[in-house]
Design a protein around this motif. Structure first.
Motif, PDB file in Angstrom:
ATOM      1  N   ILE A  28      -6.378   0.348  -6.171  1.00 33.65           N
ATOM      2  CA  ILE A  28      -8.058   0.257  -6.750  1.00 33.65           C
ATOM      3  C   ILE A  28      -7.557   0.322  -8.343  1.00 33.65           C
ATOM      4  O   ILE A  28      -8.249  -0.627  -8.906  1.00 33.65           O
ATOM      5  CB  ILE A  28      -8.756   1.160  -6.133  1.00 33.65           C
ATOM      6  CG1 ILE A  28      -9.253   1.071  -5.096  1.00 33.65           C
ATOM      7  CG2 ILE A  28     -10.087   1.542  -7.258  1.00 33.65           C
ATOM      8  CD1 ILE A  28     -10.003   1.749  -4.172  1.00 33.65           C
ATOM      9  N   ALA A  29      -6.893   1.192  -8.815  1.00 32.32           N
ATOM     10  CA  ALA A  29      -6.977   1.723 -10.360  1.00 32.32           C
ATOM     11  C   ALA A  29      -6.399   0.151 -10.882  1.00 32.32           C
ATOM     12  O   ALA A  29      -6.794  -0.427 -11.735  1.00 32.32           O
ATOM     13  CB  ALA A  29      -5.684   2.302 -10.705  1.00 32.32           C
ATOM     14  N   THR A  30      -5.547  -0.909  -9.801  1.00 31.87           N
ATOM     15  CA  THR A  30      -4.775  -1.948 -10.803  1.00 31.87           C
ATOM     16  C   THR A  30      -5.866  -3.138 -10.463  1.00 31.87           C
ATOM     17  O   THR A  30      -5.785  -3.937 -11.307  1.00 31.87           O
ATOM     18  CB  THR A  30      -3.342  -2.360 -10.018  1.00 31.87           C
ATOM     19  OG1 THR A  30      -2.309  -1.150 -10.435  1.00 31.87           O
ATOM     20  CG2 THR A  30      -3.204  -3.488 -10.283  1.00 31.87           C
ATOM     21  N   GLN A  31      -6.123  -3.203  -8.897  1.00 32.10           N
ATOM     22  CA  GLN A  31      -7.137  -3.905  -9.359  1.00 32.10           C
ATOM     23  C   GLN A  31      -8.341  -4.345  -9.559  1.00 32.10           C
ATOM     24  O   GLN A  31      -8.981  -5.927 -10.384  1.00 32.10           O
ATOM     25  CB  GLN A  31      -7.676  -3.598  -7.458  1.00 32.10           C
ATOM     26  CG  GLN A  31      -6.620  -4.992  -6.329  1.00 32.10           C
ATOM     27  CD  GLN A  31      -7.304  -4.439  -4.924  1.00 32.10           C
ATOM     28  OE1 GLN A  31      -7.697  -3.474  -5.107  1.00 32.10           O
ATOM     29  NE2 GLN A  31      -6.735  -5.488  -3.915  1.00 32.10           N
ATOM     30  N   HIS A  32      -8.745  -3.028  -9.817  1.00 40.35           N
ATOM     31  CA  HIS A  32      -9.973  -2.973 -11.718  1.00 40.35           C
ATOM     32  C   HIS A  32     -10.075  -2.530 -12.932  1.00 40.35           C
ATOM     33  O   HIS A  32     -11.145  -2.677 -13.362  1.00 40.35           O
ATOM     34  CB  HIS A  32     -11.098  -2.200 -10.270  1.00 40.35           C
ATOM     35  CG  HIS A  32     -11.751  -3.001  -8.649  1.00 40.35           C
ATOM     36  ND1 HIS A  32     -12.823  -3.932  -8.843  1.00 40.35           N
ATOM     37  CD2 HIS A  32     -10.943  -2.386  -7.729  1.00 40.35           C
ATOM     38  CE1 HIS A  32     -12.491  -3.911  -8.215  1.00 40.35           C
ATOM     39  NE2 HIS A  32     -12.139  -3.232  -6.722  1.00 40.35           N
ATOM     40  N   GLN A  33      -8.480  -2.364 -13.213  1.00 42.71           N
ATOM     41  CA  GLN A  33      -8.140  -2.280 -14.309  1.00 42.71           C
ATOM     42  C   GLN A  33      -8.662  -0.843 -14.486  1.00 42.71           C
ATOM     43  O   GLN A  33      -9.752  -0.689 -15.596  1.00 42.71           O
ATOM     44  CB  GLN A  33      -8.494  -2.769 -15.205  1.00 42.71           C
ATOM     45  CG  GLN A  33      -7.597  -4.649 -15.035  1.00 42.71           C
ATOM     46  CD  GLN A  33      -7.908  -5.388 -15.599  1.00 42.71           C
ATOM     47  OE1 GLN A  33      -8.821  -5.704 -16.442  1.00 42.71           O
ATOM     48  NE2 GLN A  33      -6.344  -6.664 -16.257  1.00 42.71           N
ATOM     49  N   LEU A  34      -8.654  -0.310 -13.847  1.00 39.60           N
ATOM     50  CA  LEU A  34      -9.315   1.579 -13.815  1.00 39.60           C
ATOM     51  C   LEU A  34      -7.952   2.505 -14.297  1.00 39.60           C
ATOM     52  O   LEU A  34      -6.563   2.699 -13.736  1.00 39.60           O
ATOM     53  CB  LEU A  34      -9.884   1.773 -12.455  1.00 39.60           C
ATOM     54  CG  LEU A  34     -10.697   1.136 -12.101  1.00 39.60           C
ATOM     55  CD1 LEU A  34     -11.388   1.457 -10.653  1.00 39.60           C
ATOM     56  CD2 LEU A  34     -12.242   0.998 -12.260  1.00 39.60           C
ATOM     57  N   ALA A  35      -8.538   3.571 -14.698  1.00 37.49           N
ATOM     58  CA  ALA A  35      -7.964   4.441 -15.784  1.00 37.49           C
ATOM     59  C   ALA A  35      -7.772   5.786 -13.232  1.00 37.49           C
ATOM     60  O   ALA A  35      -8.599   5.716 -12.944  1.00 37.49           O
ATOM     61  CB  ALA A  35      -8.177   5.188 -15.959  1.00 37.49           C
ATOM     62  N   HIS A  36      -6.512   6.184 -14.226  1.00 32.16           N
ATOM     63  CA  HIS A  36      -6.185   7.232 -12.558  1.00 32.16           C
ATOM     64  C   HIS A  36      -5.730   7.722 -13.346  1.00 32.16           C
ATOM     65  O   HIS A  36      -5.203   8.572 -13.627  1.00 32.16           O
ATOM     66  CB  HIS A  36      -5.056   6.164 -11.931  1.00 32.16           C
ATOM     67  CG  HIS A  36      -4.463   6.740 -10.052  1.00 32.16           C
ATOM     68  ND1 HIS A  36      -3.065   6.873 -10.198  1.00 32.16           N
ATOM     69  CD2 HIS A  36      -5.338   7.556  -9.777  1.00 32.16           C
ATOM     70  CE1 HIS A  36      -2.979   7.219  -9.239  1.00 32.16           C
ATOM     71  NE2 HIS A  36      -3.972   7.971  -9.145  1.00 32.16           N
TER      72      HIS A  36
END
Length: 170
Positions: A28-36
């Motif tokens: 999810i972090a990679t797909q949506h460019q989110l901090a994890h």
């Protein structure tokens, strides 16, 4: 004016140990460019030769670190099994995912897990911990602590926003 929270992607993922929280969070972090944020990285004191047994940090210290992460990142995914920490993220998140997988699948995942260098000094150390972890996973439905199915189900049931409960490996 629309609620800005509805336009931001802020995801909280929780479930039993080895349910796939970290793997899903990374996707999810990679797909949506989110901090994890993996709560394992801030819930425990570091293991040292002087202190070889795992010990939780005080909850207020962990919550402060979570709040700092949230303040520094506009969009994020936070994952872990700590309902006592996760409860502090729910009013700030846009959605939750409860990975409520069968225990047998979590045990299989634990047995096949690659080395986690952020948790263990070596693959051998991780493997040495496997019997304890399998026992821990097996107790998920019977415990009543912050890591239990009861605690996770309560988080899920009381959350009023967008939520998904996965009960298999899909």
């Amino acid at each position: 004016m629309a609620d800005i929270k509805t336009h931001l992607k802020r995801v909280v993922i929780f479930g039993n140990s080895a349910a796939g929280k970290s793997s899903l969070a990374k996707v999810i972090a990679t797909q949506h460019q989110l901090a994890h944020l993996d709560l394992d990285t801030l819930a425990w004191y570091p293991i040292t030769e002087q202190s070889p047994m795992p010990q939780r940090q005080p909850i207020d210290v962990s919550v402060s670190e979570i709040n700092s992460f949230i303040e520094q990142n506009n969009q994020w995914v936070i994952e872990g099994c700590y309902s006592d920490l996760l409860v502090h993220t729910l009013e700030k998140c846009s959605e939750i995912l409860f990975l409520n997988l069968p225990i047998i699948l979590c045990i299989s995942n634990a047995k096949n897990r690659p080395w986690e260098p952020h948790k263990y000094q070596s693959k051998a150390d991780q493997d040495a911990n496997l019997p304890m972890l399998i026992d821990w996973i097996s107790q998920y439905e019977h415990r009543t602590d912050t890591f239990s199915k009861v605690a996770h189900q309560q988080l899920y049931d009381e959350f009023l926003g967008e939520k998904t409960q996965r009960v298999d490996n899909q």
